[in-house]
Design a protein around this motif. Sequence first.
Motif, PDB file in Angstrom:
ATOM      1  N   LYS A  43       0.888   4.028  -3.055  1.00  0.00           N
ATOM      2  CA  LYS A  43       0.701   5.643  -2.726  1.00  0.00           C
ATOM      3  C   LYS A  43       1.798   6.303  -3.175  1.00  0.00           C
ATOM      4  O   LYS A  43       1.394   7.228  -3.684  1.00  0.00           O
ATOM      5  CB  LYS A  43       0.542   5.611  -1.074  1.00  0.00           C
ATOM      6  CG  LYS A  43      -0.207   6.707  -0.745  1.00  0.00           C
ATOM      7  CD  LYS A  43      -0.660   6.511   0.869  1.00  0.00           C
ATOM      8  CE  LYS A  43      -1.853   7.701   1.144  1.00  0.00           C
ATOM      9  NZ  LYS A  43      -2.259   7.253   2.491  1.00  0.00           N
ATOM     10  N   ILE A  51      -6.516   4.388  -2.750  1.00  0.00           N
ATOM     11  CA  ILE A  51      -5.352   5.196  -2.966  1.00  0.00           C
ATOM     12  C   ILE A  51      -5.431   5.896  -4.346  1.00  0.00           C
ATOM     13  O   ILE A  51      -4.985   7.104  -4.398  1.00  0.00           O
ATOM     14  CB  ILE A  51      -4.077   3.955  -3.195  1.00  0.00           C
ATOM     15  CG1 ILE A  51      -3.659   3.588  -1.546  1.00  0.00           C
ATOM     16  CG2 ILE A  51      -2.832   4.831  -3.634  1.00  0.00           C
ATOM     17  CD1 ILE A  51      -3.077   2.291  -1.871  1.00  0.00           C
ATOM     18  N   GLU A  88       0.965  -1.253  -0.132  1.00  0.00           N
ATOM     19  CA  GLU A  88      -0.056   0.079   0.017  1.00  0.00           C
ATOM     20  C   GLU A  88       0.757   1.366  -0.125  1.00  0.00           C
ATOM     21  O   GLU A  88       0.625   2.341  -0.762  1.00  0.00           O
ATOM     22  CB  GLU A  88      -0.845  -0.018   1.159  1.00  0.00           C
ATOM     23  CG  GLU A  88      -2.222  -0.852   1.057  1.00  0.00           C
ATOM     24  CD  GLU A  88      -3.249  -0.676   2.313  1.00  0.00           C
ATOM     25  OE1 GLU A  88      -3.195   0.158   2.756  1.00  0.00           O
ATOM     26  OE2 GLU A  88      -3.658  -1.702   2.718  1.00  0.00           O
ATOM     27  N   ASN A 140      -8.585  -1.131  -1.407  1.00  0.00           N
ATOM     28  CA  ASN A 140      -7.396  -0.373  -1.230  1.00  0.00           C
ATOM     29  C   ASN A 140      -6.772   0.366  -2.318  1.00  0.00           C
ATOM     30  O   ASN A 140      -6.289   1.473  -2.224  1.00  0.00           O
ATOM     31  CB  ASN A 140      -6.268  -1.214  -0.721  1.00  0.00           C
ATOM     32  CG  ASN A 140      -6.648  -1.920   0.977  1.00  0.00           C
ATOM     33  OD1 ASN A 140      -7.574  -1.137   1.485  1.00  0.00           O
ATOM     34  ND2 ASN A 140      -6.238  -2.681   1.141  1.00  0.00           N
ATOM     35  N   GLU A 158      -7.428   9.112  -3.215  1.00  0.00           N
ATOM     36  CA  GLU A 158      -6.599   9.801  -2.178  1.00  0.00           C
ATOM     37  C   GLU A 158      -5.523  10.847  -3.155  1.00  0.00           C
ATOM     38  O   GLU A 158      -5.294  11.903  -2.629  1.00  0.00           O
ATOM     39  CB  GLU A 158      -6.055   9.193  -1.103  1.00  0.00           C
ATOM     40  CG  GLU A 158      -7.105   8.763   0.065  1.00  0.00           C
ATOM     41  CD  GLU A 158      -6.517   7.821   1.032  1.00  0.00           C
ATOM     42  OE1 GLU A 158      -7.109   7.570   1.999  1.00  0.00           O
ATOM     43  OE2 GLU A 158      -5.063   7.368   0.912  1.00  0.00           O
ATOM     44  N   THR A 159      -5.011   9.862  -3.816  1.00  0.00           N
ATOM     45  CA  THR A 159      -4.064  10.596  -4.624  1.00  0.00           C
ATOM     46  C   THR A 159      -4.137  11.417  -5.888  1.00  0.00           C
ATOM     47  O   THR A 159      -3.614  12.300  -6.435  1.00  0.00           O
ATOM     48  CB  THR A 159      -2.728   9.713  -5.164  1.00  0.00           C
ATOM     49  OG1 THR A 159      -3.499   8.481  -5.795  1.00  0.00           O
ATOM     50  CG2 THR A 159      -2.146   9.124  -3.890  1.00  0.00           C
TER      51      THR A 159
END
Length: 280
Positions: free
Chosen positions: A96, A136, A92, A132, A139-140
Motif C-alpha cells: 500500500k 490495493i 499489505e 488483496n 484503492e491507491t
Amino acid sequence: KAKELGKNRYEFYEKSMNEKMVLKHKMEDDIRRGLAEGEFILHYQPQLDYKSKKIIAVEALVRWNHCKKGLLSPMTFIGFAEDNGLITPLGEHILKVACTQSVYWESIGIKGIIMAVNISSKQFSNRNLVQNVQRIINETGMDPKRLKLEITESVAMESLETTMGIMTQLKEIGVSFSLDDFGTGYSSLSYLKALPIDQLKIDQHFIKNVTIKNYEQVMVGAIIDIAHSMGLKVVAEGIETSQQSKLLESMSCDIAQGYLFGKPMGAEAFVNLVYQSVEN
Ligand code: C2E
Ligand code: MG
Ligand code: MG
Ligand code: MG
C-alpha cells in the motif's frame, strides 16, 4: 555421570527453547504494535537502465523505525513475521505504501518509474493474495503496469501448481514479476521456463567477485545469455564499483542496482536524486 550430563543438557535445551518462545511472542506483539503505530517505512533504491542511462525503477525495501531500537534492517524481523503469519498484514502495508508513493511521484511529474516490491513466498500461501493486491491497486489508483513483484524461487517450493495459478492471475491484472536472488538457491532452469517471470535478478554474491576471471564471471555471463534467450531482462544487484558496472554492461546486462548508483533512501531523497539527474 552421563545421566547427569544428559539431564543438564535437557534443562539447558528446555530453557533455551523457553527463551526462544518468549522472544517469539514478544516479537509478535512488537510487530503488531509497530504496524498499528506506523513504524514500518520504506526506503527506495534506484535501478538504472544501461541503454538509456536513466533511472527506470526503484526497489522498495522495508525498515522498522522502532520507537526504542531505532531503524531496524528487514533481516531482523521479516523471518519472524513469516513464521507467525504477520507477513500478510505487513506485506499489505508495504504494498500500500509503495503504490501510494508511486502514484504520488506520477502526480508530481516523476513519471514511469517501475515500483518493485518484495513479496515473501509465505505470502503465496494466503488464499487472498490476488484479491488483496487487486484491492490495493484499486484503492491507491496504482497503474499495475508499473508494479513489479520480486519473488524468490522458493515460491515454487510452496506448491508449483498453486504458485502458477496465483502468478497467472496477477499477470492478468497487469502486474509483472522479477525473480530475485538468482543463483543462490536451486536456480533450476525449469523454474525459469515454468514461472511467468519477466526479469531475473542476479544475486549480489556473484557481482562481488565478477571482476576476477573465475567461476562467478563465467556464471554471470551464462546467466545473462540464458535469460536473454528466454526473453527475460537481467538486473545485476549489489554493484558497488564502476569496474563491476562496466563489466556487467559489456556482458549485456540490462539493468544495474547497487550502492554505486544509490543506497536505499527515503522518498524525498529519491525525488532529489531524480531532479539532480535531470539537471545533469
Ligand atoms: P533483496 O530483495 O535481495 O534486496 C537487496 C538487498 O541488498 C537490500 O538489503 C539492499 O539494501 C542491499 N543492497 C543493494 N545494493 C547493495 C550494494 O551495492 N552492496 C550491498 N552490500 N548491499 C546492497 P536490505 O534492504 O537489508 O534487505 C534485505 C532483504 O530483506 C531483501 O533482499 C529482501 O529479501 C528482504 N526484504 C526487504 N524489504 C522487504 C519487503 O518489503 N518485503 C519482504 N517480504 N522482504 C523484504
Ligand atoms: Mg529484492
Ligand atoms: Mg536480491
Ligand atoms: Mg536477498
